[in-house]
Design a protein around this motif. Structure first.
Motif, PDB file in Angstrom:
ATOM      1  N   LEU A 143       0.801  -0.566  -0.176  1.00 24.74           N
ATOM      2  CA  LEU A 143       0.287  -0.113  -0.168  1.00 24.74           C
ATOM      3  C   LEU A 143       0.764   1.345  -0.058  1.00 24.74           C
ATOM      4  N   ARG A 144       0.456   2.265  -0.860  1.00 21.78           N
ATOM      5  CA  ARG A 144       1.268   3.522  -0.435  1.00 21.78           C
ATOM      6  C   ARG A 144       0.132   4.343  -0.653  1.00 21.78           C
ATOM      7  N   PHE A 145       0.191   5.437   0.220  1.00 28.33           N
ATOM      8  CA  PHE A 145      -0.547   6.602   0.658  1.00 28.33           C
ATOM      9  C   PHE A 145       0.051   8.451   0.506  1.00 28.33           C
ATOM     10  N   ASN A 146      -0.906   8.815  -0.682  1.00 31.57           N
ATOM     11  CA  ASN A 146      -0.744  10.571  -0.403  1.00 31.57           C
ATOM     12  C   ASN A 146      -1.138  11.339   0.176  1.00 31.57           C
ATOM     13  N   ASP A 147      -1.283  13.134  -0.472  1.00 31.58           N
ATOM     14  CA  ASP A 147      -2.165  13.954  -0.194  1.00 31.58           C
ATOM     15  C   ASP A 147      -3.397  13.769  -1.766  1.00 31.58           C
ATOM     16  N   GLU A 148      -3.058  12.698  -2.337  1.00 29.54           N
ATOM     17  CA  GLU A 148      -3.839  12.512  -4.159  1.00 29.54           C
ATOM     18  C   GLU A 148      -4.708  11.353  -4.136  1.00 29.54           C
ATOM     19  N   GLU A 149      -3.474  10.333  -3.901  1.00 24.31           N
ATOM     20  CA  GLU A 149      -4.509   8.834  -3.950  1.00 24.31           C
ATOM     21  C   GLU A 149      -3.788   7.346  -2.762  1.00 24.31           C
ATOM     22  N   LEU A 150      -4.779   6.732  -2.867  1.00 26.01           N
ATOM     23  CA  LEU A 150      -4.018   5.751  -1.955  1.00 26.01           C
ATOM     24  C   LEU A 150      -4.548   4.540  -3.377  1.00 26.01           C
ATOM     25  N   VAL A 151      -2.572   3.931  -3.636  1.00 32.83           N
ATOM     26  CA  VAL A 151      -2.204   2.566  -4.511  1.00 32.83           C
ATOM     27  C   VAL A 151      -2.609   1.475  -3.340  1.00 32.83           C
ATOM     28  N   GLN A 152      -3.522   0.094  -3.548  1.00 34.59           N
ATOM     29  CA  GLN A 152      -2.867  -0.910  -2.658  1.00 34.59           C
ATOM     30  C   GLN A 152      -2.694  -2.051  -3.714  1.00 34.59           C
ATOM     31  N   VAL A 153      -1.990  -2.717  -3.261  1.00 34.41           N
ATOM     32  CA  VAL A 153      -1.850  -4.017  -4.503  1.00 34.41           C
ATOM     33  C   VAL A 153      -2.996  -4.929  -3.772  1.00 34.41           C
ATOM     34  N   PHE A 154      -3.008  -5.711  -5.302  1.00 40.13           N
ATOM     35  CA  PHE A 154      -4.663  -7.187  -4.925  1.00 40.13           C
ATOM     36  C   PHE A 154      -3.574  -8.053  -5.583  1.00 40.13           C
ATOM     37  N   GLY A 155      -3.986  -9.550  -4.798  1.00 43.02           N
ATOM     38  CA  GLY A 155      -3.538 -10.812  -5.545  1.00 43.02           C
ATOM     39  C   GLY A 155      -2.223 -10.925  -4.469  1.00 43.02           C
ATOM     40  N   PRO A 156      -1.850 -12.605  -5.527  1.00 46.11           N
ATOM     41  CA  PRO A 156      -0.580 -12.696  -4.285  1.00 46.11           C
ATOM     42  C   PRO A 156       0.283 -11.887  -4.678  1.00 46.11           C
ATOM     43  N   ARG A 157       1.279 -11.911  -3.384  1.00 48.29           N
ATOM     44  CA  ARG A 157       2.212 -10.724  -3.688  1.00 48.29           C
ATOM     45  C   ARG A 157       4.114 -12.165  -3.524  1.00 48.29           C
ATOM     46  N   TRP A 158       3.490 -12.980  -3.376  1.00 49.49           N
ATOM     47  CA  TRP A 158       4.433 -13.885  -3.047  1.00 49.49           C
ATOM     48  C   TRP A 158       4.413 -15.267  -3.907  1.00 49.49           C
ATOM     49  N   ARG A 159       5.440 -16.193  -4.745  1.00 44.33           N
ATOM     50  CA  ARG A 159       5.297 -17.369  -5.342  1.00 44.33           C
ATOM     51  C   ARG A 159       5.762 -18.015  -4.293  1.00 44.33           C
ATOM     52  N   LEU A 160       5.618 -19.384  -4.228  1.00 45.94           N
ATOM     53  CA  LEU A 160       6.353 -20.123  -3.557  1.00 45.94           C
ATOM     54  C   LEU A 160       5.396 -21.716  -4.950  1.00 45.94           C
ATOM     55  N   LEU A 161       7.348 -21.915  -5.069  1.00 49.75           N
ATOM     56  CA  LEU A 161       7.372 -23.508  -5.247  1.00 49.75           C
ATOM     57  C   LEU A 161       8.055 -24.686  -4.973  1.00 49.75           C
ATOM     58  N   ILE A 162       6.628 -25.482  -5.163  1.00 50.53           N
ATOM     59  CA  ILE A 162       7.118 -26.471  -4.067  1.00 50.53           C
ATOM     60  C   ILE A 162       7.998 -27.868  -5.209  1.00 50.53           C
ATOM     61  N   ILE A 163       8.584 -28.298  -4.755  1.00 51.14           N
ATOM     62  CA  ILE A 163       9.437 -29.965  -5.347  1.00 51.14           C
ATOM     63  C   ILE A 163       8.670 -30.844  -4.940  1.00 51.14           C
ATOM     64  N   GLY A 164       7.987 -31.961  -5.571  1.00 50.63           N
ATOM     65  CA  GLY A 164       8.045 -33.262  -4.744  1.00 50.63           C
ATOM     66  C   GLY A 164       6.370 -32.803  -4.644  1.00 50.63           C
TER      67      GLY A 164
END
Length: 333
Positions: free
Chosen positions: A146-167
């Motif tokens: 999230l970023r927030f200032n006097d003009e706008e709120l910017v928020q990230v949605f969705g998976p921001r991390w990746r998990l790779l499983i071996i096996g």
């Protein structure tokens, strides 16, 4: 994005489609021991339906009482916890203060594209203009929440991390089912055809090829987690050989203390430096005396969340900027 906030969006879109008005409250800044992280959501309809959380409950109660008589017509910025009396009244921890953006909504179209993107596990950001109320949803590769200032709120949605499983074993199945609720998109590699054929956990993104090639093609970065869970050294070591050379946030391997010692000795013979081998988290997970596959998956996720939160403890203040704003500020008495 966690499962709770996804449920907030899902419920909000449902209520808006029913013709209800609602406010969407977002935590945009906190100080001290605030009870909920930046970006936490709370939706409240004019009829009193609600979902989500921005505190331990007292602030939600105050919002419900306030909007029961006067529903907002424009975006507001509300601050709680300024004084010791407010902290006692609203149940905030000692020194805790938080600010909320209160956004009135009446059209499902304002949130539907966002909900669809999250359901499809796409990473997007929502830009909310605080002066006009206009919102833009666009693809992103941002590593902030999230970023927030006097003009706008910017928020990230969705998976921001990746998990790779071996096996593709039982532990992997439980891990793949639990991880999406903790902001991970899940990928899986297993060159053993019988393991892939008997996979029971539903939707993951399969990566083809041998484990070392899969890791290289995956291009791990600092928001990537790689765990080897096959119990087969021929499979796990191939992945670890490449994973430990990358910028991956976390590389872990399942096994006992004895097998870990043997594994590290093998890895040192595979053109890895002692420093690279020392990056290996093994035995994997927090020690919670786990025995069953589900418990082992819990222990792995607990360690990932601990390390992720510990590493991001200083991010909140730097990724959220408050300036002078025309948005109406309301300090709750």
């Amino acid at each position: 994005m966690n499962a709770v906030d996804y449920q907030v969006l899902k419920s909000a879109v449902g209520w808006l489609r029913q013709g209800k008005r609602l406010v969407l409250a977002t935590v945009v800044r906190n100080w001290g021991s605030a009870p909920r992280p930046l970006g936490s959501l709370f939706a409240l309809t004019a009829d009193g339906d609600f979902t989500g959380s921005v505190s331990g409950g007292c602030i939600e109660d105050d919002l419900m009482q306030r909007f029961a008589t006067a529903f907002p017509q424009q975006i507001e910025l509300v601050r709680y916890g300024i004084s010791a009396e407010q902290m006692r009244r609203f149940g905030l921890p000692c020194g805790g203060t938080l600010e909320l953006v209160i956004e009135p909504l009446s059209d499902a179209a304002a949130l539907t594209p966002l909900l669809e993107a999250v359901a499809e596990r796409r990473l997007v950001q929502r830009r909310l203009n605080l002066r006009t109320g206009a919102a833009l949803i666009e693809p992103t590769e941002a590593d902030f929440a999230l970023r927030f200032n006097d003009e706008e709120l910017v928020q990230v949605f969705g998976p921001r991390w990746r998990l790779l499983i071996i096996g593709a074993g039982q532990v992997s199945e439980y891990l793949a089912q639990m991880a999406p609720a903790l902001d991970f998109s899940v990928y899986l590699n297993d060159p053993r055809e019988e393991q892939r054929r008997n996979w029971q956990a539903g939707q993951v993104t399969w990566l083809d090829g041998m484990p070392d090639d899969a890791v290289l093609a995956f291009a791990p970065d600092r928001r990537t987690v790689i765990v080897t869970l096959s119990h087969d050294p021929k499979v796990d070591d191939m992945a670890l050989m490449e994973a430990l050379k990358t910028d991956a946030f976390y590389v872990g391997a399942i096994g006992s203390m004895a097998s870990t010692v043997a594994r590290k000795e093998r890895l040192l013979m595979l053109d890895l430096s002692p420093e690279q081998v020392d990056r290996l988290h093994a035995p994997i997970g927090l020690s919670i005396l786990s025995r069953s596959p589900a418990e082992i998956a819990v222990s792995i996720l607990a360690e990932l969340v601990l390390l992720r939160n510990r590493g991001s403890a200083g991010v909140a203040a730097s990724s959220c900027v408050i300036g002078d704003t025309d948005v109406r500020m309301v300090e709750r008495p």
